[in-house]
Motif scaffolding. Structure first.
Motif, PDB file in Angstrom:
ATOM      1  N   ALA A  70     111.089  57.211  10.151  1.00  0.00           N
ATOM      2  CA  ALA A  70     109.712  57.753   9.144  1.00  0.00           C
ATOM      3  C   ALA A  70     110.460  58.245   7.785  1.00  0.00           C
ATOM      4  O   ALA A  70     111.545  58.667   7.570  1.00  0.00           O
ATOM      5  CB  ALA A  70     110.391  58.950  11.057  1.00  0.00           C
ATOM      6  N   GLY A  71     109.190  58.738   7.487  1.00  0.00           N
ATOM      7  CA  GLY A  71     109.192  59.647   6.035  1.00  0.00           C
ATOM      8  C   GLY A  71     109.481  58.359   4.643  1.00  0.00           C
ATOM      9  O   GLY A  71     109.282  58.361   3.800  1.00  0.00           O
ATOM     10  N   SER A  72     109.202  57.054   5.122  1.00  0.00           N
ATOM     11  CA  SER A  72     109.668  55.946   4.440  1.00  0.00           C
ATOM     12  C   SER A  72     108.053  55.318   4.087  1.00  0.00           C
ATOM     13  O   SER A  72     107.493  55.623   4.636  1.00  0.00           O
ATOM     14  CB  SER A  72     110.499  54.598   5.128  1.00  0.00           C
ATOM     15  N   VAL A  73     108.438  54.204   2.655  1.00  0.00           N
ATOM     16  CA  VAL A  73     107.101  54.070   2.294  1.00  0.00           C
ATOM     17  C   VAL A  73     106.854  52.294   2.258  1.00  0.00           C
ATOM     18  O   VAL A  73     108.390  52.064   2.274  1.00  0.00           O
ATOM     19  CB  VAL A  73     106.350  54.409   0.865  1.00  0.00           C
ATOM     20  N   LEU A  74     106.373  51.807   2.708  1.00  0.00           N
ATOM     21  CA  LEU A  74     106.198  49.802   3.085  1.00  0.00           C
ATOM     22  C   LEU A  74     105.812  49.948   2.300  1.00  0.00           C
ATOM     23  O   LEU A  74     105.539  50.316   1.670  1.00  0.00           O
ATOM     24  CB  LEU A  74     105.432  49.773   4.362  1.00  0.00           C
ATOM     25  N   ALA A 100     105.148  57.070   5.297  1.00  0.00           N
ATOM     26  CA  ALA A 100     104.615  57.852   3.668  1.00  0.00           C
ATOM     27  C   ALA A 100     103.017  57.364   3.639  1.00  0.00           C
ATOM     28  O   ALA A 100     102.611  57.875   3.176  1.00  0.00           O
ATOM     29  CB  ALA A 100     105.689  58.352   3.252  1.00  0.00           C
ATOM     30  N   GLY A 101     103.193  55.532   3.191  1.00  0.00           N
ATOM     31  CA  GLY A 101     102.303  55.261   2.402  1.00  0.00           C
ATOM     32  C   GLY A 101     102.506  53.237   2.503  1.00  0.00           C
ATOM     33  O   GLY A 101     103.547  52.709   3.207  1.00  0.00           O
ATOM     34  N   LEU A 102     102.018  52.889   1.431  1.00  0.00           N
ATOM     35  CA  LEU A 102     101.899  51.510   1.423  1.00  0.00           C
ATOM     36  C   LEU A 102     101.611  51.363   0.210  1.00  0.00           C
ATOM     37  O   LEU A 102     100.872  51.300  -0.395  1.00  0.00           O
ATOM     38  CB  LEU A 102     101.449  50.620   2.679  1.00  0.00           C
TER      39      LEU A 102
END
Length: 210
Positions: A70-74, A100-102
């Motif tokens: 959780a909280g990471s961006v791919l 958080a996003g991509l």
């Protein structure tokens, strides 16, 4: 939590790029200009979770949604392929998992829907073409995205100006330098508003004279 308390301390991609060069010297901190926001106002600052996928296949991305903290961006490498590897369904699934996003070196679709979801996506292409689901890929491995090598845990900051990646071992130094730059720029803006010229402030009045 305010932006100042977040992983990038509220700094923009442009500020962090300049701070990285000042703190660490020349290096590849910014992805190439082909990786850009898919909708106006998209912005993300988060640790990377890396995905090595394949062009025209989004199975690796679907596994990444389940594995990413959780909280990471791919941050995904799909070889720059112009299929729609990502869309509304995966954005909704990611939000449920607090991703958080991509950032993807490839194509996505459903950009209007992702804007409505407020899910930030940065990609090389926008494409309606759907994908197969055959290649599991690799997660958490170093990837090349936008000509930058990204490792899981690196700080990714992306906004309207571009995408910056700060390796874990330099991120704190760069953020401290960015804090100092922002304070100096605030003073410069104050002086400009008081009527001073940028040439005088930067000592450039004589520059270019032979």
């Amino acid at each position: 939590m305010s932006a100042a308390d977040g992983p990038a301390r509220g700094h923009t991609a442009a500020t962090l790029y300049e701070a990285a060069v000042a703190a660490e010297g020349p290096g590849r901190y910014a992805m190439d200009v082909g990786i850009r926001a898919t909708w106006p106002g998209a912005r993300v600052a988060a640790p990377a979770f890396t995905v090595q996928g394949a062009g025209g296949d989004n199975l690796a991305l679907q596994h990444a949604i389940l594995e990413a903290p959780a909280g990471s961006v791919l941050v995904a490498d799909v070889n720059g392929a112009d299929w729609g590897h990502w869309g509304e369904v995966l954005a909704v699934a990611s939000q449920f998992r607090q991703i958080a996003g991509l950032v993807i070196d490839g194509g996505v679709r459903d950009t209007v829907e992702m804007a409505e979801l407020d899910f930030p996506v940065f990609s090389r292409h926008v494409s309606v073409r759907g994908t197969r689901k055959l290649f599991r890929g690799a997660l958490g491995v170093p990837v090349q995205v936008g000509a930058v090598t990204v490792h899981t845990g690196d700080l990714v900051v992306a906004d309207a100006d571009g995408v910056v990646v700060l390796p874990q071992h330099v991120a704190d130094r760069v953020l401290d330098t960015a804090d100092e730059r922002v304070a100096k720029e605030a003073d410069i803006i104050r002086r400009l508003k008081a009527g001073e010229s940028s040439l005088d402030i930067y000592g450039l009045a004589e520059a270019g004279r032979g």
